[in-house]
Design an enzyme around this catalytic site. Structure first.
Site, PDB file in Angstrom:
ATOM      1  N   ASP A  13       0.842  -1.197   0.000  1.00 51.27           N
ATOM      2  CA  ASP A  13       0.000   0.000   0.000  1.00 51.27           C
ATOM      3  C   ASP A  13       0.876   1.246   0.000  1.00 51.27           C
ATOM      4  O   ASP A  13       2.029   1.231   0.459  1.00 51.27           O
ATOM      5  CB  ASP A  13      -0.914   0.018   1.229  1.00 51.27           C
ATOM      6  CG  ASP A  13      -1.991  -1.049   1.159  1.00 51.27           C
ATOM      7  OD1 ASP A  13      -2.290  -1.517   0.043  1.00 51.27           O
ATOM      8  OD2 ASP A  13      -2.523  -1.420   2.227  1.00 51.27           O
ATOM      9  N   TYR A  61       4.256  -9.275   7.494  1.00 48.55           N
ATOM     10  CA  TYR A  61       3.910  -7.887   7.803  1.00 48.55           C
ATOM     11  C   TYR A  61       4.088  -7.639   9.297  1.00 48.55           C
ATOM     12  O   TYR A  61       3.827  -8.523  10.123  1.00 48.55           O
ATOM     13  CB  TYR A  61       2.440  -7.608   7.456  1.00 48.55           C
ATOM     14  CG  TYR A  61       2.063  -7.914   6.025  1.00 48.55           C
ATOM     15  CD1 TYR A  61       2.046  -6.917   5.061  1.00 48.55           C
ATOM     16  CD2 TYR A  61       1.709  -9.212   5.639  1.00 48.55           C
ATOM     17  CE1 TYR A  61       1.687  -7.193   3.752  1.00 48.55           C
ATOM     18  CE2 TYR A  61       1.349  -9.495   4.341  1.00 48.55           C
ATOM     19  CZ  TYR A  61       1.340  -8.484   3.397  1.00 48.55           C
ATOM     20  OH  TYR A  61       0.995  -8.768   2.110  1.00 48.55           O
ATOM     21  N   TYR A  87      -5.527  -9.426   2.282  1.00 51.28           N
ATOM     22  CA  TYR A  87      -5.612  -8.009   2.637  1.00 51.28           C
ATOM     23  C   TYR A  87      -5.463  -7.880   4.149  1.00 51.28           C
ATOM     24  O   TYR A  87      -6.353  -8.302   4.917  1.00 51.28           O
ATOM     25  CB  TYR A  87      -6.948  -7.413   2.192  1.00 51.28           C
ATOM     26  CG  TYR A  87      -7.095  -7.284   0.687  1.00 51.28           C
ATOM     27  CD1 TYR A  87      -6.467  -6.247  -0.001  1.00 51.28           C
ATOM     28  CD2 TYR A  87      -7.861  -8.194  -0.031  1.00 51.28           C
ATOM     29  CE1 TYR A  87      -6.599  -6.114  -1.385  1.00 51.28           C
ATOM     30  CE2 TYR A  87      -8.003  -8.067  -1.414  1.00 51.28           C
ATOM     31  CZ  TYR A  87      -7.374  -7.035  -2.079  1.00 51.28           C
ATOM     32  OH  TYR A  87      -7.516  -6.906  -3.443  1.00 51.28           O
TER      33      TYR A  87
END
EC number: 5.4.99.25
Length: 413
Positions: free
Chosen positions: A232, A298, A370
């Site tokens: 992103d 992440y 996501y």
């Protein structure tokens, strides 16, 4: 019908040069040119018929309009067009005028010829040999560095320079930078007051920060970044970095040292982006890079709106560990993605601790998961989610990608 009788009928059909006559029987005999083959056929027919030998007179070929008398002219045009372009290999292509194509196809049909060679094939070969003599470069049909089109109808030479590709990893160290160039939403790239005339939604992108020094060193027209997924715009890409392949368009200089290129990119990006360039790449590897379903790791900082404890968060995360998540296309990307429900797995998820009242969570996810929606639930579009399990809203405050798997070991095969 024997060969010499057929030759006689073709010679009666209309004026034809030795090149075009020889091309009609291109698969007969070896080690001679079509020009030599045509001359031999013309001579053999005269001997067999006990006729006076009449060599071809220039200016009368009804098939090629004497195009083959201009081989050296076209070779000189090609050599001039290639001046200043760094290359070792080339290939020639020919765009034939419709009238010439029609004339030779009619000849093939009228005589039911089984093995003629098209005019463009001989033109490609003969001009290619002449160009090699002039320039010292090598004709190469497989992966040539330069493709030259002889545009016969317009009497011009068109040059297409093959791109170069290099493979590496990038780290994005500043938030607010998209991976690739975005046109301004208002003017769609034409330039307006909202974008200050730049035509861009954002001043820079990872693609441009890597690409600008590459374009300069390769003296190229542009550069395209192919990434192994994308982060992103508000996320960092840290750790070992994201694999990418840069495609450098129409480079007129190829003798670039990759270490020098790496240094130039890192100096120019000034700490916003860093690259590690590993090797040269090729177009076939781009698809491998894009289709490789790499797991990603992440590190996220999560704000939970309500009273909860570290133990409660860890218990909720245990419920997500290894879970298959059903995700309808998030609202934030629905304008550019198909509205589908996708299944993705949480490979591993854990809470690393608490920072200023927020929870530091590490997630290893299947490609396409996501992460923001895994936490927030996106109004029920993602299930299960951390918010759903806790029963209170949770939002990602910051997101960093810390690891992206590289391509398979045989990715360059």
């Amino acid at each position: 019908m024997d060969l010499l009788s057929l030759t006689g009928r073709i010679l009666e059909y209309g004026p034809i040069c030795d090149h075009c006559l020889g091309r009609l029987f291109a698969k007969r005999s070896f080690g001679i040119s079509n020009d030599e083959r045509g001359h031999a056929l013309r001579l053999s027919h005269a001997l067999a018929e006990n006729q006076r030998f009449s060599p071809y007179e220039r200016g009368t070929c009804s098939v090629c309009m004497d195009l083959f008398t201009e081989i050296d002219v076209w070779a000189e045009r090609v050599a001039a067009a290639l001046a200043g372009i760094d290359h070792e290999t080339f290939v020639i292509g020919t765009r034939v005028p419709p009238m010439i194509a029609e004339s030779e196809e009619m000849l093939w049909s009228d005589f039911s010829l089984p093995d003629p060679e098209p005019l463009k094939s001989e033109m490609n070969r003969e001009v290619g040999k002449a160009v090699a003599r002039i320039t010292g470069k090598r004709g190469e049909t497989k992966n040539p560095e330069v493709t030259i089109i002889l545009n016969i109808p317009e009497e011009i030479v068109e040059v297409q320079i093959a791109p170069v590709f290099f493979y590496g990893r990038y780290r994005k160290l500043e938030r607010g930078i998209p991976q690739t160039h975005w046109d301004c939403r208002a003017c769609r790239g034409s330039g307006c007051d909202l974008c200050g005339g730049s035509g861009k939604q954002y001043p820079d992108s990872v693609e441009e920060l890597i690409g600008r020094p590459a374009v300069e060193l390769f003296r190229a027209e542009g550069a395209l970044l192919h990434g192994a997924g994308r982060e992103d715009i508000d996320a960092l890409m840290v750790g070992s970095g994201r694999p990418f392949i840069m495609e450098v368009l129409s480079p007129t200089h190829r003798g670039v040292d990759l270490k020098a290129l790496e240094s130039a990119i890192n100096h120019s990006a000034n700490g916003r982006v860093e690259v590690s360039i590993e090797r040269w790449s090729a177009r076939r590897e781009v698809e491998t890079l894009k289709s490789h379903k790499a797991h990603k790791t992440y590190r996220i900082l999560v704000d939970i709106d309500g009273h909860t404890s570290l133990d409660e968060v860890r218990k909720a995360l245990d419920a997500l560990n290894g879970a298959v998540i059903h995700q309808r296309t998030p609202r934030r990307v629905a304008h550019r993605r198909a509205d589908l429900v996708r299944e993705r797995m949480v490979v591993q998820i854990e809470c690393l601790g608490v920072e200023n009242g927020r929870y530091l969570i590490e997630v290893v996810g299947e490609a396409g998961l996501y992460i923001k929606e895994l936490i927030s639930g996106d109004g029920g579009r993602t299930t299960p989610s951390l918010s759903e399990i806790l029963g209170i809203p949770a939002l990602v405050v910051t997101l960093d990608v810390t690891s992206v798997e590289g391509m398979p070991e045989n990715g360059d095969e």
